[in-house]
Design a protein around this motif. Structure first.
Motif, PDB file in Angstrom:
ATOM      1  N   GLU A 205    -107.150  15.979 -37.088  1.00  0.00           N
ATOM      2  CA  GLU A 205    -106.175  16.936 -36.579  1.00  0.00           C
ATOM      3  C   GLU A 205    -106.804  17.871 -35.556  1.00  0.00           C
ATOM      4  N   ILE A 206    -108.056  18.217 -35.744  1.00  0.00           N
ATOM      5  CA  ILE A 206    -108.749  19.031 -34.733  1.00  0.00           C
ATOM      6  C   ILE A 206    -108.881  18.245 -33.437  1.00  0.00           C
ATOM      7  N   LEU A 207    -109.244  16.974 -33.535  1.00  0.00           N
ATOM      8  CA  LEU A 207    -109.354  16.140 -32.330  1.00  0.00           C
ATOM      9  C   LEU A 207    -107.992  16.001 -31.641  1.00  0.00           C
ATOM     10  N   ARG A 208    -106.935  15.894 -32.437  1.00  0.00           N
ATOM     11  CA  ARG A 208    -105.593  15.796 -31.856  1.00  0.00           C
ATOM     12  C   ARG A 208    -105.254  17.083 -31.104  1.00  0.00           C
ATOM     13  N   TYR A 209    -105.575  18.206 -31.716  1.00  0.00           N
ATOM     14  CA  TYR A 209    -105.356  19.502 -31.062  1.00  0.00           C
ATOM     15  C   TYR A 209    -106.143  19.573 -29.749  1.00  0.00           C
ATOM     16  N   GLN A 210    -107.404  19.151 -29.780  1.00  0.00           N
ATOM     17  CA  GLN A 210    -108.249  19.238 -28.585  1.00  0.00           C
ATOM     18  C   GLN A 210    -107.778  18.295 -27.486  1.00  0.00           C
ATOM     19  N   ALA A 211    -107.175  17.168 -27.872  1.00  0.00           N
ATOM     20  CA  ALA A 211    -106.652  16.247 -26.857  1.00  0.00           C
ATOM     21  C   ALA A 211    -105.490  16.881 -26.093  1.00  0.00           C
ATOM     22  N   ILE A 212    -104.775  17.792 -26.745  1.00  0.00           N
ATOM     23  CA  ILE A 212    -103.631  18.452 -26.109  1.00  0.00           C
ATOM     24  C   ILE A 212    -104.047  19.737 -25.400  1.00  0.00           C
ATOM     25  N   HIS A 213    -104.863  20.553 -26.062  1.00  0.00           N
ATOM     26  CA  HIS A 213    -105.166  21.896 -25.574  1.00  0.00           C
ATOM     27  C   HIS A 213    -106.582  22.045 -25.013  1.00  0.00           C
ATOM     28  N   GLY A 214    -107.403  21.041 -25.195  1.00  0.00           N
ATOM     29  CA  GLY A 214    -108.792  21.171 -24.786  1.00  0.00           C
ATOM     30  C   GLY A 214    -109.646  21.713 -25.919  1.00  0.00           C
ATOM     31  N   ALA A 215    -110.952  21.518 -25.784  1.00  0.00           N
ATOM     32  CA  ALA A 215    -111.894  21.959 -26.818  1.00  0.00           C
ATOM     33  C   ALA A 215    -112.216  23.434 -26.595  1.00  0.00           C
ATOM     34  N   ASP A 216    -111.560  24.307 -27.347  1.00  0.00           N
ATOM     35  CA  ASP A 216    -111.807  25.735 -27.202  1.00  0.00           C
ATOM     36  C   ASP A 216    -112.778  26.210 -28.289  1.00  0.00           C
ATOM     37  N   GLU A 217    -113.091  27.496 -28.253  1.00  0.00           N
ATOM     38  CA  GLU A 217    -114.089  28.060 -29.141  1.00  0.00           C
ATOM     39  C   GLU A 217    -113.683  27.941 -30.609  1.00  0.00           C
ATOM     40  N   GLY A 218    -112.403  28.184 -30.896  1.00  0.00           N
ATOM     41  CA  GLY A 218    -111.950  28.135 -32.274  1.00  0.00           C
ATOM     42  C   GLY A 218    -112.032  26.752 -32.881  1.00  0.00           C
ATOM     43  N   SER A 219    -111.549  25.746 -32.152  1.00  0.00           N
ATOM     44  CA  SER A 219    -111.552  24.391 -32.695  1.00  0.00           C
ATOM     45  C   SER A 219    -112.966  23.854 -32.847  1.00  0.00           C
ATOM     46  N   GLU A 220    -113.858  24.176 -31.911  1.00  0.00           N
ATOM     47  CA  GLU A 220    -115.238  23.732 -32.028  1.00  0.00           C
ATOM     48  C   GLU A 220    -115.932  24.402 -33.213  1.00  0.00           C
ATOM     49  N   TRP A 221    -115.564  25.662 -33.481  1.00  0.00           N
ATOM     50  CA  TRP A 221    -116.203  26.370 -34.592  1.00  0.00           C
ATOM     51  C   TRP A 221    -115.768  25.788 -35.944  1.00  0.00           C
ATOM     52  N   LEU A 222    -114.495  25.396 -36.058  1.00  0.00           N
ATOM     53  CA  LEU A 222    -114.060  24.790 -37.306  1.00  0.00           C
ATOM     54  C   LEU A 222    -114.731  23.429 -37.504  1.00  0.00           C
ATOM     55  N   LYS A 223    -114.932  22.684 -36.437  1.00  0.00           N
ATOM     56  CA  LYS A 223    -115.678  21.433 -36.559  1.00  0.00           C
ATOM     57  C   LYS A 223    -117.090  21.698 -37.067  1.00  0.00           C
ATOM     58  N   GLN A 224    -117.686  22.777 -36.583  1.00  0.00           N
ATOM     59  CA  GLN A 224    -119.034  23.115 -37.048  1.00  0.00           C
ATOM     60  C   GLN A 224    -119.021  23.456 -38.539  1.00  0.00           C
ATOM     61  N   GLU A 225    -117.978  24.148 -39.011  1.00  0.00           N
ATOM     62  CA  GLU A 225    -117.889  24.477 -40.430  1.00  0.00           C
ATOM     63  C   GLU A 225    -117.779  23.204 -41.270  1.00  0.00           C
ATOM     64  N   LEU A 226    -117.045  22.215 -40.784  1.00  0.00           N
ATOM     65  CA  LEU A 226    -116.949  20.949 -41.506  1.00  0.00           C
ATOM     66  C   LEU A 226    -118.282  20.221 -41.518  1.00  0.00           C
ATOM     67  N   LEU A 227    -119.045  20.349 -40.447  1.00  0.00           N
ATOM     68  CA  LEU A 227    -120.381  19.752 -40.425  1.00  0.00           C
ATOM     69  C   LEU A 227    -121.325  20.477 -41.372  1.00  0.00           C
ATOM     70  N   TRP A 228    -121.165  21.796 -41.536  1.00  0.00           N
ATOM     71  CA  TRP A 228    -121.951  22.526 -42.531  1.00  0.00           C
ATOM     72  C   TRP A 228    -121.682  21.951 -43.927  1.00  0.00           C
ATOM     73  N   ARG A 229    -120.416  21.720 -44.227  1.00  0.00           N
ATOM     74  CA  ARG A 229    -120.077  21.124 -45.525  1.00  0.00           C
ATOM     75  C   ARG A 229    -120.795  19.795 -45.697  1.00  0.00           C
ATOM     76  N   GLU A 230    -120.737  18.997 -44.656  1.00  0.00           N
ATOM     77  CA  GLU A 230    -121.380  17.685 -44.704  1.00  0.00           C
ATOM     78  C   GLU A 230    -122.889  17.823 -44.899  1.00  0.00           C
TER      79      GLU A 230
END
Length: 440
Positions: A273-298
């Motif tokens: 869903e983050i990738l879908r958002y970025q495909a429409i709106h571009g990769a902004d600071e908020g979406s990239e930060w949430l991806k980083q939080e998911l990578l922290w979990r991983e």
């Protein structure tokens, strides 16, 4: 991680007839799928394998078992509550296909199989896997790093795409198939708070504290609705980084972690869903930060797998014993939110009442516990694991060890643990003392 595929014991005695000590087999081929704490239908890869096998066996039926994961250590009242909601919703949805869900939420898969075997002996058993971005090591175990920045830089693959729910058509049971002797408690809904009022918000947990920052039910439909709201129905994802240190309300952060913790939401679905958002709106600071939080979990999940018992040990990954004082009287007062620091006591009152605590609040409480009270960090970690509505053992331990200076904080290798200036923090994040007044 590989799936576990275990054939059941033989269903017949000598000569093919049921023995006196074995269950009589119902007609057809029975496949059991154990949820192992993953309480959803979306993005369940092993469930797809179970359904594929069923399609190859004429007359196959599917039964689902809700069992406790082998590595599940503590689960407190708040997480049990939303887990029961997730389980009840899943039971209802499976029933629409005629597929029974047998609930053994406090038993391991092995114990549940021992209990059902006198009445039902599955021909095949499949076990769900914990939701992760990567099905296999994202960095080779022999090169797995101690700190997150190295993990992120050295990722050797991209997250896999999620799978939709499988088609269960034709895999259900008819009334004649159901063994009359199945105990009623196996089939009863554990939901403590069904939504009976048609005017009520179906996503709100009626048992939640009215002040809670997580007032939602724990089921999969609620999880997916929250995901869609945060990533597409609001500006939450766009402003995630700027707002994530808030303290009050539902919208300062994603509130997706409790769903991940009880298995009603897939982390790969969030990533998509983050990738879908970025495909429409571009990769902004908020979406990239949430991806980083998911990578922290991983990172913490794979780090726990890499280091085993040392990951949860008092000396942590750095193998050094932190200085602490085993003051049980002080610890007991702290556990009652009566430690004497107004800011920390307010945070703990919120935790006890709702199971939720903001990211910023967790850091304040843990830092004060470790640095000011000088209590054993593993005591605080276990307390959090019991009370947090979104507790996952690897994430909880990883964050506490990080702040205790024995984990993955790069600054603590050879140095002191991080500590927060609480007065300055209050000025930055709660200048009007809104949170403190709410939980005074």
């Amino acid at each position: 991680m590989e799936k576990v595929l275990v054939p059941s014991p033989p269903l017949s005695g000598p000569g093919g007839a049921p023995s006196a000590h074995e269950p009589a087999a119902a007609a057809g081929f029975t496949i059991a799928f154990c949820l192992e704490g993953q309480l959803r239908l979306d993005d369940q890869p092993v469930l797809h394998e179970a359904v594929a096998l069923a399609r190859c066996q004429p007359g196959s039926r599917l039964v689902v078992l809700a069992t406790r994961p082998e590595d599940q250590r503590l689960r407190g009242p708040h997480q049990r509550r939303i887990g029961a909601q997730a389980l009840a919703s899943l039971r209802s949805r499976l029933a629409s296909w005629g597929i029974p869900l047998l609930a053994f939420p406090q038993q391991s898969t092995a114990a549940a199989l021992d209990e059902i075997r006198p009445l039902l002996a599955p021909d095949r058993l499949f076990q769900a896997q914990q939701s992760r971005l990567f099905a296999d090591w994202p960095v080779a175990p022999e090169r797995f790093p101690l700190v997150f920045s190295d993990f992120r830089r050295n990722l050797e693959r991209s997250p896999e795409a999620p799978l939709p729910p499988p088609d269960f058509t034709g895999l259900g049971w008819t009334g004649a198939d159901w063994p009359e002797a199945w105990p009623r408690e196996w089939l009863q809904s554990p939901d403590p708070a069904p939504v009976a009022d048609p005017q009520a918000d179906p996503y709100r947990d009626p048992q939640s504290d009215r002040r809670s920052a997580f007032p939602f039910r724990g089921d999969e439909p609620t999880a997916l609705a929250r995901l869609q709201h945060f990533c597409g129905g609001s500006d939450g994802l766009r402003h995630y980084k700027a707002r994530r240190n808030g303290l009050v309300g539902t919208e300062f952060s994603s509130k997706l972690s409790p769903f991940l913790a009880v298995g009603s939401l897939s982390v790969r679905r969030i990533w998509q869903e983050i990738l879908r958002y970025q495909a429409i709106h571009g990769a902004d600071e908020g979406s990239e930060w949430l991806k980083q939080e998911l990578l922290w979990r991983e990172f913490f999940l794979w780090s726990e797998q890499r280091h085993g018992a040392a990951f949860h040990g008092a000396s942590g990954l750095q193998n050094r014993q932190p200085a602490w004082i085993e003051n049980r009287e002080l610890f007991e007062r702290w556990c009652r939110a009566d430690g004497g620091h107004p800011l920390i006591d307010a945070q703990l009152r919120e935790l006890l009442a709702t199971g939720y605590l903001s990211n910023r609040g967790r850091q304040w409480v843990a830092s004060h516990f470790i640095n000011s009270l000088q209590l054993p960090w593993i005591w605080g970690a276990r307390f959090f694991e019991w009370w947090l509505i979104d507790a996952e053992p690897a994430l909880n331990t990883g964050n506490w060890a990080y702040l205790a200076g024995v984990g993955s904080d790069p600054r603590s290798f050879g140095g002191s643990p991080r500590r927060f200036d609480l007065e300055r923090q209050v000025g930055l994040y709660d200048p009007g003392q809104t949170h403190r007044q709410r939980w005074s």
